[in-house]
Enzyme design. Structure first.
Site, PDB file in Angstrom:
ATOM      1  N   ALA A 118      -4.293   7.544  -4.595  1.00  0.00           N
ATOM      2  CA  ALA A 118      -2.917   7.093  -4.819  1.00  0.00           C
ATOM      3  C   ALA A 118      -3.009   5.592  -5.127  1.00  0.00           C
ATOM      4  O   ALA A 118      -2.989   4.757  -4.221  1.00  0.00           O
ATOM      5  CB  ALA A 118      -2.075   7.346  -3.578  1.00  0.00           C
TER       6      ALA A 118
ATOM      7  N   GLY B 198       0.834  -1.209   0.000  1.00  0.00           N
ATOM      8  CA  GLY B 198       0.000   0.000   0.000  1.00  0.00           C
ATOM      9  C   GLY B 198       0.860   1.247   0.000  1.00  0.00           C
ATOM     10  O   GLY B 198       2.041   1.205  -0.350  1.00  0.00           O
ATOM     11  N   ASN B 199       0.284   2.376   0.360  1.00  0.00           N
ATOM     12  CA  ASN B 199       1.041   3.622   0.444  1.00  0.00           C
ATOM     13  C   ASN B 199       0.455   4.488   1.560  1.00  0.00           C
ATOM     14  O   ASN B 199      -0.519   4.106   2.203  1.00  0.00           O
ATOM     15  CB  ASN B 199       1.050   4.351  -0.904  1.00  0.00           C
ATOM     16  CG  ASN B 199      -0.357   4.662  -1.370  1.00  0.00           C
ATOM     17  OD1 ASN B 199      -1.064   5.449  -0.756  1.00  0.00           O
ATOM     18  ND2 ASN B 199      -0.784   4.017  -2.467  1.00  0.00           N
ATOM     19  N   HIS B 200       1.059   5.646   1.766  1.00  0.00           N
ATOM     20  CA  HIS B 200       0.700   6.463   2.935  1.00  0.00           C
ATOM     21  C   HIS B 200      -0.481   7.410   2.708  1.00  0.00           C
ATOM     22  O   HIS B 200      -0.764   8.262   3.539  1.00  0.00           O
ATOM     23  CB  HIS B 200       1.911   7.285   3.392  1.00  0.00           C
ATOM     24  CG  HIS B 200       3.041   6.431   3.889  1.00  0.00           C
ATOM     25  ND1 HIS B 200       2.942   5.665   5.018  1.00  0.00           N
ATOM     26  CD2 HIS B 200       4.288   6.216   3.378  1.00  0.00           C
ATOM     27  CE1 HIS B 200       4.072   5.015   5.214  1.00  0.00           C
ATOM     28  NE2 HIS B 200       4.905   5.322   4.228  1.00  0.00           N
ATOM     29  N   SER B 201      -1.146   7.312   1.578  1.00  0.00           N
ATOM     30  CA  SER B 201      -2.264   8.232   1.326  1.00  0.00           C
ATOM     31  C   SER B 201      -3.351   8.053   2.389  1.00  0.00           C
ATOM     32  O   SER B 201      -3.661   6.930   2.796  1.00  0.00           O
ATOM     33  CB  SER B 201      -2.851   7.963  -0.063  1.00  0.00           C
ATOM     34  OG  SER B 201      -4.072   8.655  -0.206  1.00  0.00           O
TER      35      SER B 201
END
Ligand code: C5P
Length: 402
Positions: A280, A212-215
């Site tokens: 994102a 995943g990502n930090h969005s």
């Protein structure tokens, strides 16, 4: 949340038997989240008590300029009250008060506030059937409408006189529904539709892990709220996020993976006026998702990734596509990369964030953007809260789609 929540409402009550219904109306407005200030004409005090209405509205009730009869010590400044209100409802509106509203005969506080109010004014007539039909009354209805006031028509039925016919004040629920619908219709983007993607996507490796990502989805949520507050119907397709989206004009659909986001976007994209892709989205996903938790064994682990569909580009390639806004979060050669992205994905507007700018990007409550259009123009904006950035973006979208 509903269209009344947070609204500042002046409720004017005049001297008719239907004044008892204004107590129910006050209660409904307060329950809907509005701040209500009640103004009575002197004659209305014979029908309903200030104590009842101040208890229900949780505010002092006003009925004179000088406060002799009111339960507070302040000078009742009609100009301040008129400016305070987002809307004014006069219910019941007697034939007498309406005729004074028409002629400008300001002989009580309610009429003074009415004539200095800058907000929309609604009036709900209530009287006996013959008075309702009288040419002077119908002429006053027309005059008041021609001044820009909204009339909430009376209903048919039994009247206080014992006669039956038109003249019963609309029921409090009907007044709520009438005013609510009109408030919605008066919003500048009423009838417009917008699809927004927001938040990250999670691409499963196994039942417990993901890429995943930090969005956080904060920017997309600010955009959704800005559009919804202006009356647009928003479909918000949200990756995993804890950000709250409660709004009567936002329909939120939660998704997890990029593929799920892609499928959901394409299910809803037809007939949208605008589409804003602030999510994102993970560019790659694991080629396979393990059924069971992947066990620790060798010193290294290689995961094969396959490309996810590009949702924004797929909509950019559609024939009858909505006005399209994309986002680009870059870490180097920002403008060059953003111009290339805008072209490749066929956006009408591309919003560039740079990770080099302090306060921009994921997780923060602020953002710093550059807007890039199809002609290659780039407009740089200062660092602002995500709410104000959303406003700038939506203002620009409206400007370019008018
Ligand atoms: O190519 P890049 O990921 O930088 O592009 C960012 C823009 O494209 C964003 O508007 C993002 O929401 C969108 N995007 C998408 N589907 C992807 C990847 C990005 O809609 N698979």
């Amino acid at each position: 949340m509903n269209i009344f929540s947070g609204k500042k409402i002046l409720l004017g009550v005049t001297g008719g038997i239907a004044a008892y219904k204004s107590t129910f109306l006050t209660r409904l407005l307060v329950k809907a989240g509005a701040s209500v200030r009640v103004i009575l004409t002197p004659a209305a005090r014979d029908f309903v008590t200030p104590l009842t209405l101040s208890t229900l509205s949780k505010n002092p009730v006003l009925s004179s300029f000088t406060n002799e009869d009111d339960d507070n010590d302040l000078w009742n400044n009609h100009v301040d009250l008129g400016l305070w209100a987002d809307l004014m409802i006069i219910a019941p509106a007697t034939a007498n008060t309406m005729s004074k509203m028409v002629t400008g005969n300001i002989d009580n506080l309610l009429l003074a506030v009415y004539s200095s109010a800058k907000c929309p004014v609604y009036f709900a007539p209530a009287m006996d059937l013959d008075m309702y039909k009288h040419p002077s009354t119908t002429a006053n209805f027309e005059k008041l409408a021609s001044y820009g006031n909204y009339m909430i028509p009376a209903g048919d039925g039994e009247l206080a006189s014992g006669l039956s016919g038109k003249g019963r004040m609309a029921e409090p629920e009907e007044i709520m529904s009438f005013v609510g619908k009109q408030l919605e219709q008066d919003l500048p983007l009423f009838g417009k539709k917008c699809l927004i993607t927001a938040g990250p996507t999670h691409e499963s490796l196994d039942p417990v892990r993901f890429i995943g990502n930090h969005s956080t989805g904060k920017m997309g949520m600010a955009l959704a709220h800005n559009l919804a507050n202006r009356g647009a119907q928003v479909i918000l397709i949200m990756g995993p996020s804890s950000v709250n989206s409660e709004h009567y004009f936002i329909h939120r659909i939660d998704v997890t993976s990029a593929q799920e986001m892609y499928d959901t976007v394409h299910k809803h994209i037809a007939h949208q006026d605008y589409a804003i892709f602030s999510a994102a989205v993970a560019d790659y996903r694991p080629a396979t998702t393990a059924d069971q938790k992947i066990k620790k064994s060798a010193d290294t682990l290689t995961i094969e990734l396959v490309k996810n569909p590009d949702i924004l580009a797929s909509v950019g390639a559609m024939e009858n596509r909505p006005f399209l806004v994309g986002f680009a979060l870059e870490t180097e050669n920002e403008l060059e990369h953003a111009f290339a992205k805008a072209k490749k994905k066929n956006t009408d507007l591309l919003i560039l964030n740079s990770m080099k700018d302090k306060g921009a990007g994921f997780g923060t409550d602020t953002n710093k953007i550059t807007m890039i259009d199809r002609l290659g123009n780039a407009e740089v904006f200062p660092l602002k809260s995500k709410e104000l950035v959303a406003k700038d973006i939506i203002d620009e979208v409206i400007k370019r789609t008018q």
